[in-house]
Each structure stands twice: as structure tokens, then as C-alpha cells.
Design a protein around this motif. Structure first.
Motif, PDB file in Angstrom:
ATOM      1  N   THR A   3      75.360 -14.160   7.913  1.00  0.00           N
ATOM      2  CA  THR A   3      73.987 -13.854   7.509  1.00  0.00           C
ATOM      3  C   THR A   3      73.081 -15.040   7.827  1.00  0.00           C
ATOM      4  O   THR A   3      73.554 -16.149   8.055  1.00  0.00           O
ATOM      5  N   ARG A   4      71.800 -14.784   7.813  1.00  0.00           N
ATOM      6  CA  ARG A   4      70.789 -15.833   7.975  1.00  0.00           C
ATOM      7  C   ARG A   4      70.120 -16.139   6.629  1.00  0.00           C
ATOM      8  O   ARG A   4      69.063 -16.749   6.586  1.00  0.00           O
ATOM      9  N   ILE A   5      70.753 -15.719   5.538  1.00  0.00           N
ATOM     10  CA  ILE A   5      70.134 -15.843   4.216  1.00  0.00           C
ATOM     11  C   ILE A   5      69.798 -17.294   3.879  1.00  0.00           C
ATOM     12  O   ILE A   5      68.683 -17.593   3.447  1.00  0.00           O
ATOM     13  N   ALA A  45      71.467  -5.062   0.998  1.00  0.00           N
ATOM     14  CA  ALA A  45      71.055  -5.566   2.316  1.00  0.00           C
ATOM     15  C   ALA A  45      69.591  -5.225   2.566  1.00  0.00           C
ATOM     16  O   ALA A  45      68.819  -6.061   3.052  1.00  0.00           O
ATOM     17  N   TYR A  46      69.204  -4.009   2.220  1.00  0.00           N
ATOM     18  CA  TYR A  46      67.811  -3.578   2.382  1.00  0.00           C
ATOM     19  C   TYR A  46      66.880  -4.418   1.514  1.00  0.00           C
ATOM     20  O   TYR A  46      65.853  -4.918   1.986  1.00  0.00           O
ATOM     21  N   ASP A  47      67.251  -4.603   0.245  1.00  0.00           N
ATOM     22  CA  ASP A  47      66.413  -5.358  -0.683  1.00  0.00           C
ATOM     23  C   ASP A  47      66.229  -6.814  -0.227  1.00  0.00           C
ATOM     24  O   ASP A  47      65.120  -7.350  -0.273  1.00  0.00           O
ATOM     25  N   ILE A  48      67.309  -7.438   0.222  1.00  0.00           N
ATOM     26  CA  ILE A  48      67.219  -8.816   0.707  1.00  0.00           C
ATOM     27  C   ILE A  48      66.335  -8.880   1.945  1.00  0.00           C
ATOM     28  O   ILE A  48      65.484  -9.761   2.075  1.00  0.00           O
ATOM     29  N   SER A  49      66.510  -7.944   2.841  1.00  0.00           N
ATOM     30  CA  SER A  49      65.700  -7.910   4.068  1.00  0.00           C
ATOM     31  C   SER A  49      64.218  -7.784   3.745  1.00  0.00           C
ATOM     32  O   SER A  49      63.377  -8.414   4.393  1.00  0.00           O
ATOM     33  N   LYS A  50      63.885  -6.957   2.760  1.00  0.00           N
ATOM     34  CA  LYS A  50      62.486  -6.753   2.397  1.00  0.00           C
ATOM     35  C   LYS A  50      61.860  -8.013   1.790  1.00  0.00           C
ATOM     36  O   LYS A  50      60.670  -8.250   1.967  1.00  0.00           O
ATOM     37  N   SER A  55      64.061  -6.804   9.277  1.00  0.00           N
ATOM     38  CA  SER A  55      64.994  -5.682   9.278  1.00  0.00           C
ATOM     39  C   SER A  55      66.369  -6.191   8.831  1.00  0.00           C
ATOM     40  O   SER A  55      66.637  -7.395   8.882  1.00  0.00           O
ATOM     41  N   ILE A  56      67.218  -5.279   8.422  1.00  0.00           N
ATOM     42  CA  ILE A  56      68.576  -5.644   8.017  1.00  0.00           C
ATOM     43  C   ILE A  56      69.281  -6.380   9.161  1.00  0.00           C
ATOM     44  O   ILE A  56      69.958  -7.384   8.946  1.00  0.00           O
ATOM     45  N   GLU A  57      69.074  -5.902  10.385  1.00  0.00           N
ATOM     46  CA  GLU A  57      69.742  -6.496  11.544  1.00  0.00           C
ATOM     47  C   GLU A  57      69.270  -7.932  11.820  1.00  0.00           C
ATOM     48  O   GLU A  57      69.983  -8.699  12.455  1.00  0.00           O
ATOM     49  N   GLU A  58      68.081  -8.267  11.362  1.00  0.00           N
ATOM     50  CA  GLU A  58      67.569  -9.627  11.555  1.00  0.00           C
ATOM     51  C   GLU A  58      68.113 -10.603  10.510  1.00  0.00           C
ATOM     52  O   GLU A  58      68.076 -11.812  10.721  1.00  0.00           O
ATOM     53  N   VAL A  59      68.626 -10.084   9.404  1.00  0.00           N
ATOM     54  CA  VAL A  59      69.161 -10.927   8.341  1.00  0.00           C
ATOM     55  C   VAL A  59      70.683 -10.996   8.407  1.00  0.00           C
ATOM     56  O   VAL A  59      71.282 -12.060   8.206  1.00  0.00           O
TER      57      VAL A  59
END
Length: 63
Positions: A3-5, A45-50, A55-59
Motif C-alpha cells: 500500500t501507499r498508506i 479500502a474504499y474508505d481509506i481511498s476517499k 482511487s483504490i488502485e492508487e492506494v
């Protein structure tokens, strides 16, 4: 899963606790995600991306 988190948290000046509170999980969940030891649910995944306006794919990097 990678991840990029951690990188994104630094960019947005968020602690693990800050992010955890924004997506309603425990801080330990964020720790495990950053270490690649936990695969998130689609909703998480959606919530973190938002939070990062990405997008999910970017995270999350799917191998």
C-alpha cells in the motif's frame, strides 16, 4: 499486498490514529495494512481511498 498508506499519511500529515479514526478502525489495523500483513475489506479500502481523494488502485498495489 503493498500500500501507499504510509506515504500518503505523511503527505497529508495524518498519524495512524488520525486515519484510523477517519475510517472507523483501530490504529493497529492501519499498522497491519502498512506492513502488508492485512488485506482490507472492499469497504475499508474504499474508505481509506476517499480520505486521500484517490482511487483504490492508487492506494493499494495489487500483485
Amino acid at each position: 499486498m503493498e500500500t501507499r498508506i504510509k506515504e500518503l499519511r505523511a503527505k497529508y500529515n495524518l498519524t495512524q490514529l488520525d486515519l484510523a479514526q477517519k475510517v472507523n478502525v483501530r490504529r493497529e489495523t492501519i499498522v497491519f495494512l502498512e506492513k502488508g500483513k492485512y488485506n482490507p475489506s472492499l469497504k475499508l479500502a474504499y474508505d481509506i481511498s476517499k480520505v486521500f481523494n484517490l482511487s483504490i488502485e492508487e492506494v493499494f498495489i495489487f500483485d
